[in-house]
Write a protein that holds these residues in place. Structure first.
Motif, short mmCIF file in Angstrom:
data_model
loop_
_atom_site.label_atom_id
_atom_site.label_comp_id
_atom_site.label_asym_id
_atom_site.label_seq_id
_atom_site.Cartn_x
_atom_site.Cartn_y
_atom_site.Cartn_z
N LEU A 1 -4.09 9.52 -18.65
CA LEU A 1 -4.03 7.52 -17.80
C LEU A 1 -5.83 8.18 -17.09
O LEU A 1 -6.91 7.40 -17.67
N THR A 2 -5.53 9.45 -16.74
CA THR A 2 -7.02 10.33 -16.02
C THR A 2 -8.14 10.47 -17.45
O THR A 2 -9.19 10.49 -17.29
N SER A 3 -7.64 10.76 -18.78
CA SER A 3 -8.51 11.30 -19.64
C SER A 3 -9.01 10.09 -20.10
O SER A 3 -10.37 10.29 -20.85
N CYS A 4 -7.94 8.81 -19.72
CA CYS A 4 -9.03 7.44 -20.46
C CYS A 4 -9.91 7.03 -19.46
O CYS A 4 -10.21 5.67 -19.49
N GLY A 5 -9.71 7.01 -18.44
CA GLY A 5 -10.31 6.12 -18.14
C GLY A 5 -9.13 5.36 -16.59
O GLY A 5 -10.32 4.15 -16.09
N LEU A 6 -8.13 5.26 -17.06
CA LEU A 6 -7.59 4.83 -16.32
C LEU A 6 -6.83 4.78 -15.07
O LEU A 6 -6.47 4.26 -14.62
N ASP A 7 -7.17 5.09 -14.31
CA ASP A 7 -6.59 5.69 -12.93
C ASP A 7 -6.77 4.52 -11.82
O ASP A 7 -7.79 3.98 -12.33
N SER A 8 -6.21 4.45 -11.65
CA SER A 8 -6.38 2.95 -10.75
C SER A 8 -4.91 2.79 -9.81
O SER A 8 -4.08 2.49 -10.00
N GLU A 9 -5.16 2.77 -7.94
CA GLU A 9 -3.86 2.09 -7.17
C GLU A 9 -3.75 1.13 -7.71
O GLU A 9 -2.55 0.43 -7.71
N GLU A 10 -4.57 0.02 -7.80
CA GLU A 10 -4.54 -1.66 -8.08
C GLU A 10 -3.29 -1.62 -9.41
O GLU A 10 -2.08 -2.28 -8.87
N ALA A 11 -3.54 -0.73 -10.46
CA ALA A 11 -2.62 -1.21 -11.81
C ALA A 11 -0.83 -0.11 -10.94
O ALA A 11 0.07 -0.96 -11.75
N LEU A 12 -1.26 0.75 -10.34
CA LEU A 12 0.29 1.54 -9.86
C LEU A 12 0.79 0.58 -9.30
O LEU A 12 2.22 0.23 -9.04
N THR A 13 0.38 0.03 -8.73
CA THR A 13 0.89 -1.12 -7.49
C THR A 13 1.53 -2.47 -8.21
O THR A 13 2.87 -2.51 -8.15
N GLU A 14 0.96 -2.59 -9.09
CA GLU A 14 1.29 -3.98 -9.89
C GLU A 14 2.33 -3.11 -10.77
O GLU A 14 3.46 -4.54 -10.94
N ALA A 15 2.77 -2.62 -11.44
CA ALA A 15 3.52 -1.51 -12.32
C ALA A 15 4.91 -1.27 -11.30
O ALA A 15 5.90 -0.95 -11.30
N ARG A 16 4.64 -0.69 -10.09
CA ARG A 16 5.62 -0.09 -8.83
C ARG A 16 6.82 -1.48 -9.02
O ARG A 16 7.43 -1.79 -8.79
N CYS A 17 5.76 -2.49 -8.83
CA CYS A 17 6.29 -3.82 -8.37
C CYS A 17 7.40 -4.62 -10.02
O CYS A 17 8.20 -4.92 -9.42
N ALA A 18 6.37 -4.18 -10.45
CA ALA A 18 7.26 -4.78 -11.95
C ALA A 18 8.40 -4.10 -11.76
O ALA A 18 9.61 -4.73 -13.02
N LEU A 19 8.83 -2.83 -11.83
CA LEU A 19 9.65 -1.75 -12.14
C LEU A 19 11.17 -2.03 -10.91
O LEU A 19 11.76 -1.43 -10.98
N SER A 20 10.14 -2.11 -10.17
CA SER A 20 11.17 -2.77 -9.04
C SER A 20 11.74 -1.08 -8.25
O SER A 20 12.55 -0.49 -7.66
N THR B 1 3.04 -1.81 -19.31
CA THR B 1 2.87 -2.68 -17.86
C THR B 1 1.79 -2.13 -17.95
O THR B 1 0.71 -2.86 -17.24
N TYR B 2 1.57 -1.04 -17.31
CA TYR B 2 0.38 -0.16 -16.62
C TYR B 2 -0.72 -1.40 -17.48
O TYR B 2 -1.87 -1.86 -16.57
#
Length: 1469
Positions: free
Chosen positions: A440-459, A495-496
């Motif tokens: 994710l870092t190598s592709c430049g896709l680090d994101s707190e917002e995406a992490l938060t949404e993925a956490r919610c999707a996976l409970s 999902t992420y």
């Protein structure tokens, strides 16, 4: 032809967690959350509402807006300042900078969807925003770009233009002004700092626009304006566009000049009658020859402007709909010439809603949203608008990440092969999760917002998943396996990726020195840069694959090269994005768990397992490409559907095989063509700067971060191309299996080693450009990347590349400095060692472990990799350095087995390296010498240890020894010193120096036996004696755990000659001068373990005498504390007790002679002390040394007991002669209830009447205590018990054990226990020699408390002694003293008991025969006391009968006495 890519501009970590918030009230007053607590509380509530609105906006798909500008801070560094309006109510504007600063403005009503942003000539940045109703125009002025919360940050609000009905757009005008446009196209230019109106901008109308106004149409409303003025033909112009495609351009040159004068203070206010003349007013012209709608009927949606390359004209790119049947808007390019718009060209492939649009002098770039909702970024060179080029953007990277979610992306092959090779290479669930999420870092896709949404999707709770790696581990379940992690990643990755696309949709482009910068939702930025050669060739390959299903390999030259690259891209595409990532991870070894030093312990077994495996990883992925790995069938899939799916899969693979066969058969010289491709990718390493210890202090600046991101993308482009070639060669290796002649396969496969080198070099570069530093000296919140250690980003060649095309060259330059690719495997190995050396020098031990895993990974095409690389000295030495990272501080480790294992592993590796080094100084491996120089420089600050690359094995081991010493690992240093001793050739001095080091290392490791062996191994008596003294000194040091015990039990006695005497002399010397207990205790144990208790007793007694002087000095010290005195007394008592114990072992303690033994002739009658407390030999006398030691001990322990009981220090009487203070100390002990201690002290020091007096006082006090409890309730006993408990829990409870040896009074549990204790004391000490003084004192004490208390029966019996009543002469008899009891009774008016005692004595005497009565010749009765008892009975009426009986007995006794006297007289006559 060229293409561009989006390079993430990574902002630094936000400085404050809660940004400064400004609130604009309806009356235009301003408040901030730093003003007072009331505003702060209210604003926090508004912030919560704003954050909820932002979440609602991100999930509802509402259009969000953003923009910004490039500004320069006070240090001259360029910073991107952005603004975002992305909450549902459009009332909050967030202002951020790429340096990590942020602030926000909250308004009373909805904001216009654009803001103006710029920087004045004096360096202050500003952001202007306005509400749509025109009531509020707000300017945020940022004087200090490094501190948004400083006093230089101000917010000012004013009313909008009076003529404005609705604000539509804002834009910067020059550097010191901004313009506000309403929906009609009119506007006002303001000065940025003072908010003064400079001029008005008048809108013009055409007939069509007038007609639209008459009809009430809203299509004429302005939808946008230029974010900043443009410089064209020496004039500053601004432009706007309306929804009906009407474009207006104004000349604002005069307004810019006036704003500049206002900023510089040349004028106080702007002059009147300033105008902004209109330059152009025109509808969008149709394309030549098109059947377009009439002017004014062509709707526009977005536009961007830019001066032409020569700066003489203004270009427009507009997103509009040409006819009603179009599915969506399309881009077209226009040029303003001579005040009119001219259609230039349509932009092909630009169908879709333009979320962000930019125009430069070279190309058009746009982020387009299709009708299906997907977003793609494309670019078009101005000279080739007929074909869109895909931009390597965040959306494309997210789409690749989504391929983990379906089998078409190769996720089945990826999972299967990662599990297979993970079992061979030692993957763990944690290491696989780390490697996957690193992508994710190598592709430049680090994101707190995406992490938060993925956490919610996976409970998954936020506390369990702070990072994506934590999320994968948490979602995989407890104690997950590698297979479970891979399965979880296949669910999380899609999902992420979707969450990232939603959270970071494109908003707008802003112009910067490096080119356009894409502003995304959530605060992300992306710089648009021109691709380098490899990226450009990959882009061409993508176009070629899209245009033609077949590739032309026979054309030769550049077309053949392009066809090959297209083939490589097609192979990557067929394999799938997920499988490509898995191939990179397996090929690089980045999934190996290197968290522990034992990561490579089973490397030999892994090599054997890999050699027995039928396929290496390249053959496995080539098999996945051509059909060896099928996706597993779903459980509910029918047979027919499975057959169809497999047939489709085979058909696609047959196409690949046929394409490979055509390619290799069409190219005249395929080996040369492939070799040329490798040469184009291989980059010789470039040295941009020295890697020194200062590398750990380097930071990652904004420009440096942009360069590193560009270099990372360029490395990934080389990685993709090289992977495609490696896949092709992997298929060729299969040879006849897929239809290739064996001869052709062999000839082409010679390219594989170099292709593999380019492939692995790209992997290594990408990892170095991605991985963050983990050294403890580097801040974790904003840690720079590993590449910062290796590439000097401050180098002039890098810093000079500041424009857009410069990123292409700067990134390539940095990438070349990190590359490990070269012509030969030895040079590649050298580069890896150089990188590892730099990482070790910078303290990046974790990264060094990953690099070792990379170097150890199997490399197809270089089958000798195991023997050549990992048995070479330099890699082994580097691995040894990495292994030693876990050895720091192991001297104090609790787990001895782990310590020994780690040290053994490190020493084994260093020993394997030593096998490559000759005994005599000779040239050795240059890489090893380089590593030794690094270690030598770290240890001694110099690298001149081996100037001629000539090293001997002895020098090598000495360097290793010093390395372990600096590391703090004494065991490793000792092992290296032992190895160095084996290399010494008849050099006594060198041998002695090494043995001295061994001795020191053994002492540091607390290995005292090894230290003794080292001391005895030194050559020469004088050196051995010095080593022995050093050993004794170390053993006697504080903290030398078990040193004294080991020294005492060594096989060393007087027969060992000088060694024994040296140890004894050293111990005696230290014991005589040391202020600590260790030397004397060690000497004491040394003598006892050798069967010499006499010397042990003498040495400890001498130490006790020194401690006595220390105690006296401590007591006389003004303000001495309780703890100090307790410590001194306890040490003295311990020493005396130890000396006494040694004396008791002797058969004749009197044979011992102390230097100052005193005569103890005064000690008579105190056998009780010795009999009660010490096991005596039976031969000690009152003058023996044992008696002396015990009496001194009793005194010291008594004082300690008094301190423990709470006695004041001044009452302990440390001054004067000891014998004189004994009575007062005994009285103190009695006062504090320490009866046993008082008894012990007085029996040790007193004799005769003094002893009797002291014991009588003890007995009387004990009797009084028991009587008081007897007549009262149990509160006294409970209070005493609580007091005893408090004493046991007091601060000096540890020392009570010492005082307890002279007597500890038991805690009473009942009233009877007090009487029992009293009885035991009286029966022990109240002897006939003391004439029952203790018993009498006890009786008097009891009756003095309460005369009504009945004396205990056992006490009365002691006075009477019925057994001797018939052998006595009246009331004077041995073993009894009834007269004393009678006297006590009468004294306390116990008349009845006195009369009964008298009557009993007289009656008993009268019952005896005349012979018995006259046998003694005399009898004695205290008649005066008896008569007094009779007379007192007369006064008491109830006792009249007793009186008569007593009177009768007295009369009878008198008569009988006269008769007995007469008879005796007669007999005598």
């Amino acid at each position: 032809m060229f293409s561009v890519a989006e390079t993430p501009v990574v902002p630094r970590s936000r400085v404050s967690t809660r940004p400064l918030t400004w609130v604009v009230h309806p009356d235009r007053s301003i408040a901030s959350n730093s003003d007072d607590w009331r505003n702060a509380k209210r604003i926090r509530g508004d912030e919560g509402s704003a954050s909820e609105s932002e979440t609602e906006a991100s999930t509802s798909g509402r259009r969000r807006n953003g923009g910004g500008a490039e500004v320069v801070d006070k240090d001259g560094e360029r910073t991107v300042l952005t603004w975002r309006i992305d909450d549902a109510r459009s009332r909050t504007c967030v202002i951020e900078s790429s340096s990590g600063r942020a602030t926000r403005v909250m308004t009373p009503s909805a904001l216009a969807q654009t803001c103006a942003c710029g920087q004045t000539r004096d360096g202050a940045a500003f952001v202007v925003l306005a509400t749509t109703d025109g009531e509020h125009v707000m300017r945020v002025l940022l004087e200090d770009l490094d501190d948004f919360e400083s006093a230089g940050t101000t917010v000012k609000a004013t009313r909008g233009p009076a003529s404005a009905t609705r604000v539509a757009a804002l834009g910067a005008v020059g550097s010191d002004a901004f313009a506000v446009f309403d929906v009609s196209g009119s506007g006002v230019v303001y000065h940025a700092k003072t908010m003064q109106v400079i001029c008005e901008i008048q809108s013009s109308s055409t007939l069509s626009r007038v007609w639209n106004a008459v009809k009430g149409s809203s299509e004429s409303a302005v939808i946008g304006a230029t974010p900043r003025s443009e410089r064209v033909s020496g004039k500053d112009v601004v432009a706007s566009i309306s929804a009906d495609g009407f474009v207006q351009v104004w000349d604002v040159t005069e307004a810019c000049r006036i704003a500049e004068q206002l900023t510089l203070g040349a004028i106080a206010k702007p002059p009147t009658q300033v105008k902004a003349p209109r330059v152009c007013a025109s509808h969008l012209p149709p394309a030549p020859g098109s059947q377009d709608r009439a002017a004014g009927d062509r709707p526009a949606y977005a536009f961007a402007v830019s001066p032409s390359a020569n700066g003489l004209s203004l270009n427009f790119v507009v997103s509009s709909r040409e006819n009603p049947h179009d599915k969506g808007p399309q881009l077209a390019l226009y040029t303003m010439k001579h005040g009119a718009l001219v259609f230039t060209s349509s932009v092909e492939g630009s169908r879709g809603t333009a979320l962000a649009l930019a125009l430069t002098g070279e190309f058009v770039v746009a982020a387009l949203e299709s009708s299906s909702g997907g977003c793609t970024s494309s670019c078009w060179p101005l000279d080739a608008l007929h074909r869109a080029r895909d931009v390597r953007s965040g959306e494309s990277e997210a789409s690749t990440l989504e391929e983990w979610g379906h089998s078409g992306g190769g996720n089945d092959a990826a999972s299967e092969l990662m599990k297979r090779f993970g079992a061979l290479s030692g993957y763990t669930a944690e290491s696989v999760a780390t490697a996957l999420t690193r992508e994710l870092t190598s592709c430049g896709l680090d994101s707190e917002e995406a992490l938060t949404e993925a956490r919610c999707a996976l409970s998954v709770e936020a506390e369990r998943a702070h990072t994506v790696r934590d999320l994968v581990i948490a979602a995989a379940g407890p104690s997950p396996t590698v297979a479970q992690v891979l399965e979880t990643w296949c669910r999380i990755a899609p999902t992420y990726a979707k969450s990232w696309k939603r959270a970071h949709a494109p908003l707008s482009f802003i112009r910067a020195s490096t080119g356009p910068v894409l502003v995304r939702a959530g605060g992300l930025l992306g710089a648009i840069r021109v691709n380098d050669e490899v990226e450009e060739s990959n882009a061409r390959a993508q176009i070629m694959n899209e245009d033609a299903p077949t590739l032309k390999f026979h054309a030769g030259g550049r077309q053949t090269a392009s066809a090959l690259i297209a083939l490589f891209a097609r192979l990557n595409s067929v394999l799938g994005g997920a499988a490509c990532v898995a191939m990179d991870l397996i090929a690089s070894g980045l999934c190996v768990d290197t968290a522990h030093g034992a990561a490579f312990d089973n490397h030999d077994e892994q090599i054997e397992a890999a050699s027995q495996n039928a396929k290496d990883w390249l053959e496995s992925f080539a098999g996945a490409l051509i059909g060896d790995v099928f996706p597993p069938a779903p459980s509910d899939e029918s047979d027919a559907r499975a057959r169809t799916r497999k047939a489709s899969h085979r058909a696609r693979q047959r196409i690949i095989v046929r394409l490979l066969q055509d390619a290799l058969s069409s190219i005249p010289d395929p080996e040369r063509a492939l070799q040329e491709r490798v040469d184009a990718w291989m980059r010789d390493p470039t040295d941009l700067g020295d890697v020194t210890d200062q590398a750990s202090d380097r930071e990652e600046s904004q420009h440096g971060a942009l360069v590193l991101n560009a270099a990372r993308q360029q490395a990934r482009a080389r990685l993709e191309a090289a992977r495609g070639m490696v896949l092709l060669l992997g298929c060729v290796r299969l040879g006849p299996k897929i239809g290739f002649p064996a001869v052709a396969a062999e000839s082409i496969s010679t390219v594989l080693p170099r292709a593999m080198g380019a492939y692995r070099s790209a992997i290594l570069s990408s990892w170095l450009l991605t991985e963050r530093r983990s050294c403890s000296s580097v801040g974790k919140t904003d840690a720079p990347r590993l590449a910062v250690v290796l590439a000097n980003l401050n180098h002039d060649e890098v810093k000079d590349f500041s424009e857009g095309s410069g990123l292409r060259r700067a990134g390539s330059l940095v990438d070349a400095s990190l590359a490990a690719g070269a012509a030969t495997s030895s040079s590649q190995e050298q580069r890896v060692i150089e990188i590892g050396t730099a990482l070790y020098a910078a303290g990046e031990i974790d990264a060094l472990g990953t690099l070792l895993a990379f170097a150890r990974q199997q490399v197809p095409g270089n089958e000798s990799i195991y023997d050549a690389s990992f048995d070479a000295p330099a890699p082994l030495f580097l691995q040894a350095l990495w292994t030693c990272a876990d050895l720091a501080g192991l001297n104090d480790a609790e787990d001895a087995s782990e310590r020994v294992k780690s040290v053994d592993t490190a020493i084994a590796l260093f020993s394997r390296v030593a096998a490559f080094i000759p005994k005599a100084p000779s040239p050795v491996d240059a890489l090893l010498v380089q590593l030794l120089r690094v270690i030598q420089g770290t240890l001694m600050g110099t690298d001149d240890a081996f100037p001629d690359d000539a090293v001997s094995r002895l020098e090598y081991y000495e360097v290793v020894m010093l390395f372990f010493e600096r590391l703090g690992c004494a065991a490793g240093a000792a092992a290296a010193a032992y190895a160095a001793l084996h290399e010494v050739q008849d050099d006594e001095n060198q041998s002695a120096r090494l043995w001295a080091n061994v001795l020191q290392y053994a002492v540091d490791a607390r290995d005292w036996r090894a230290a003794y062996c080292a001391a005895t191994s030194v050559a020469g008596e004088h050196r051995q004696a010095a080593a022995m003294r050093r050993l004794v000194a170390s053993v006697c040091e504080p903290g030398a755990k078990n040193g004294g015990a080991v020294l005492s039990t060594l096989c060393l006695d007087e027969t060992d000659g000088p060694h024994y005497q040296t140890v004894v002399n050293a111990l005696e010397g230290r014991a005589s001068t040391a202020q600590t207990d260790a030397p004397s205790e060690i000497l004491y144990g040394f003598y006892l373990n050798r069967g010499d208790p006499e010397k042990a007793a003498v040495s400890m007694h001498a130490f006790a005498n020194r401690l006595r002087e220390t105690t006296m000095e401590t007591a006389r010290k003004p303000g001495v504390s309780y703890e100090e005195l307790v410590e001194a007394l306890s040490r003295q008592s311990s020493a005396l007790l130890a000396s006494a114990n040694a004396l008791t072992v002797l058969s004749d303690p009197c044979s011992v002679s102390f230097d100052a033994t005193t005569e103890d002739a005064h000690m008579e009658g105190n056998d009780d002390f010795f009999a009660a407390n010490v096991v005596s030999s039976g031969q000690d006398t009152k003058k023996s040394p044992l008696a002396t030691v015990l009496s001194e001990y009793a005194l010291s322990a008594a004082r300690l007991e008094l301190l423990h009981a709470g006695c004041d220090i001044s009452a302990l009487r440390f001054e004067g002669n000891d014998r004189e203070v004994i009575p007062s100390l005994c009285r103190l002990l009695i006062e504090y209830g320490c009866f046993t201690a008082a008894t012990t002290l007085c029996t040790a020091w007193l004799d005769g009447e003094k002893l009797t007096s002291a014991l009588t006082l003890v007995a009387g006090t004990m009797a009084a205590r028991a009587s008081m409890i007897q007549i009262g309730d149990e509160s006294t006993m409970l209070a005493e018990r609580d007091d005893a408990t408090r004493q046991e829990n007091a601060e000096a409870s540890d020392y009570r054990a010492l005082a307890g040896l002279i007597g500890v009074d038991p805690v009473a549990t009942s009233i009877d226990s007090y009487w029992s204790e009293l009885r035991r004391f009286v029966e022990r000490f109240d002897t006939s020699d003391r004439n029952f003084a203790l018993s009498e004192a006890v009786a008097r004490s009891i009756l003095s408390i309460d005369p009504r208390i009945a004396l205990p029966h056992w006490l009365v019996k002691r006075f009477i002694n019925p057994e001797s009543i018939f052998t006595s002469r009246g009331m004077a008899r041995r073993g009894a003293n009834p007269a004393a009891l009678l006297r006590v009774y009468l004294e306390f008016n116990r008349v009845e008991e006195a009369a009964q005692l008298s009557l009993k004595e007289l009656t008993s005497w009268s019952k005896r025969s005349a012979i018995d009565r006259t046998a003694h010749g005399a009898c004695w009765f205290p008649m005066n006391l008896i008569l007094e008892a009779r007379d007192r009975c007369t006064q008491n009426g109830p006792l009249q009968q007793l009186r008569e009986a007593l009177a009768k007995a007295i009369k009878s006794h008198e008569t009988r006495t006269k008769a007995d006297s007469a008879m005796l007289a007669q007999v005598s006559a």
